[in-house]
Design an enzyme around this catalytic site. Sequence first.
Site, PDB file in Angstrom:
ATOM      1  N   ASP A   1      -4.615  -0.760  -1.607  1.00 30.01           N
ATOM      2  CA  ASP A   1      -5.952  -0.617  -1.067  1.00 30.01           C
ATOM      3  C   ASP A   1      -6.789  -0.073  -2.234  1.00 30.01           C
ATOM      4  O   ASP A   1      -6.359   0.856  -2.930  1.00 30.01           O
ATOM      5  CB  ASP A   1      -5.896   0.389   0.098  1.00 30.01           C
ATOM      6  CG  ASP A   1      -6.861   0.062   1.206  1.00 30.01           C
ATOM      7  OD1 ASP A   1      -7.344  -1.081   1.278  1.00 30.01           O
ATOM      8  OD2 ASP A   1      -7.138   0.975   2.024  1.00 30.01           O
TER       9      ASP A   1
ATOM     10  N   LYS B   1      -6.992  -4.934  -3.045  1.00 32.75           N
ATOM     11  CA  LYS B   1      -7.759  -5.426  -1.893  1.00 32.75           C
ATOM     12  C   LYS B   1      -8.692  -4.344  -1.373  1.00 32.75           C
ATOM     13  O   LYS B   1      -8.410  -3.163  -1.538  1.00 32.75           O
ATOM     14  CB  LYS B   1      -6.806  -5.896  -0.784  1.00 32.75           C
ATOM     15  CG  LYS B   1      -5.929  -4.782  -0.231  1.00 32.75           C
ATOM     16  CD  LYS B   1      -4.961  -5.324   0.796  1.00 32.75           C
ATOM     17  CE  LYS B   1      -4.087  -4.231   1.369  1.00 32.75           C
ATOM     18  NZ  LYS B   1      -4.809  -3.158   2.073  1.00 32.75           N
TER      19      LYS B   1
ATOM     20  N   HIS C   1     -15.896   0.642   6.382  1.00 34.21           N
ATOM     21  CA  HIS C   1     -14.469   0.986   6.477  1.00 34.21           C
ATOM     22  C   HIS C   1     -14.261   2.498   6.330  1.00 34.21           C
ATOM     23  O   HIS C   1     -13.405   3.076   6.987  1.00 34.21           O
ATOM     24  CB  HIS C   1     -13.762   0.224   5.345  1.00 34.21           C
ATOM     25  CG  HIS C   1     -12.288   0.409   5.251  1.00 34.21           C
ATOM     26  ND1 HIS C   1     -11.420   0.023   6.241  1.00 34.21           N
ATOM     27  CD2 HIS C   1     -11.516   0.927   4.248  1.00 34.21           C
ATOM     28  CE1 HIS C   1     -10.171   0.284   5.849  1.00 34.21           C
ATOM     29  NE2 HIS C   1     -10.205   0.838   4.650  1.00 34.21           N
TER      30      HIS C   1
ATOM     31  N   HIS D   1     -10.498   7.169   1.155  1.00 31.43           N
ATOM     32  CA  HIS D   1      -9.122   6.978   0.680  1.00 31.43           C
ATOM     33  C   HIS D   1      -9.083   5.865  -0.357  1.00 31.43           C
ATOM     34  O   HIS D   1      -9.934   4.978  -0.366  1.00 31.43           O
ATOM     35  CB  HIS D   1      -8.200   6.622   1.855  1.00 31.43           C
ATOM     36  CG  HIS D   1      -8.554   5.315   2.502  1.00 31.43           C
ATOM     37  ND1 HIS D   1      -9.562   5.202   3.438  1.00 31.43           N
ATOM     38  CD2 HIS D   1      -8.074   4.062   2.320  1.00 31.43           C
ATOM     39  CE1 HIS D   1      -9.664   3.936   3.808  1.00 31.43           C
ATOM     40  NE2 HIS D   1      -8.786   3.216   3.146  1.00 31.43           N
TER      41      HIS D   1
ATOM     42  N   ASP E   1       0.787  -1.260   0.000  1.00 28.41           N
ATOM     43  CA  ASP E   1       0.000   0.000   0.000  1.00 28.41           C
ATOM     44  C   ASP E   1       0.813   1.302   0.000  1.00 28.41           C
ATOM     45  O   ASP E   1       0.483   2.236   0.740  1.00 28.41           O
ATOM     46  CB  ASP E   1      -0.954   0.028   1.208  1.00 28.41           C
ATOM     47  CG  ASP E   1      -1.986  -1.090   1.200  1.00 28.41           C
ATOM     48  OD1 ASP E   1      -1.853  -2.011   0.373  1.00 28.41           O
ATOM     49  OD2 ASP E   1      -2.905  -1.050   2.032  1.00 28.41           O
TER      50      ASP E   1
ATOM     51  N   CYS F   1      -1.837  -2.429   7.667  1.00 28.23           N
ATOM     52  CA  CYS F   1      -1.777  -3.379   6.541  1.00 28.23           C
ATOM     53  C   CYS F   1      -0.474  -4.165   6.482  1.00 28.23           C
ATOM     54  O   CYS F   1      -0.469  -5.327   6.086  1.00 28.23           O
ATOM     55  CB  CYS F   1      -2.073  -2.641   5.242  1.00 28.23           C
ATOM     56  SG  CYS F   1      -3.789  -2.066   5.216  1.00 28.23           S
TER      57      CYS F   1
ATOM     58  N   HIS G   1     -10.716   0.768  -3.075  1.00 31.60           N
ATOM     59  CA  HIS G   1     -12.092   0.795  -2.578  1.00 31.60           C
ATOM     60  C   HIS G   1     -13.097   1.249  -3.627  1.00 31.60           C
ATOM     61  O   HIS G   1     -12.750   1.930  -4.586  1.00 31.60           O
ATOM     62  CB  HIS G   1     -12.182   1.712  -1.358  1.00 31.60           C
ATOM     63  CG  HIS G   1     -11.414   1.198  -0.178  1.00 31.60           C
ATOM     64  ND1 HIS G   1     -11.593  -0.074   0.319  1.00 31.60           N
ATOM     65  CD2 HIS G   1     -10.455   1.775   0.598  1.00 31.60           C
ATOM     66  CE1 HIS G   1     -10.787  -0.249   1.356  1.00 31.60           C
ATOM     67  NE2 HIS G   1     -10.087   0.842   1.544  1.00 31.60           N
TER      68      HIS G   1
HETATM   69 ZN   LIG Z   1      -8.776   1.161   3.135  1.00 31.76          ZN
END
Ligand SMILES: [Zn+2]
Length: 196
Positions: free
Chosen positions: A53, A104, A65, A79, A9, A150, A55
Amino acid sequence: MKKALIVVDVQNDFVEGGSLECKGGKEVAKNIKRMLDSDKLKNEYSLIISTQDWHKGDRHSNGGHISASPDYIDTWPTHCIANTKGADFAEPLIATDFDHLMLKGYGSPSYSGFSKNAYEKENKSLSLQEILKTENITSVDIVGIAFDYCVAQTAKDASKEGLNVRVLKYLTATINQENENLIRNELTDLEIEVID
Ligand SMILES: [Zn+2]
């Protein structure tokens, strides 16, 4: 013994100026790039893998989240929305630095690259477990952001997979400094080596 490097990340939203900035993140990105460009690294690792990451868009909470009033423990400001600048690799890292790109967190939180909802960008059916197994990787070094979330979760899951795991702490950045010792102890209890 075949070894992989997992770069967790290192994305614009997690470095200085990002929506969930981590102090020291930009420096970590630069230092990881320097490491990736060195000959020593090419001899040491059979595989270089990144996680991002990744999303769903702003309207979505991604399973709780993302929140308008985040607690910075379980909920976070918006984010790393898929395909936005915030989700891109932080400079000077670029996608071609890596053999595999893992995504992810699409729709539900996942701190670990080994999470059920993590998948390889080019071949969505591939998990991190499968990639490492196919390449006969027995050891992993883990670097990136954030050490206390993470990076730690990916390291713990790698250990559960039976891999030898090291976290190169000097190539990580932490979100909540007060977590640092607790996380370090959790990792060393699992026989994960934390290298300063
Ligand atoms: Zn996240």
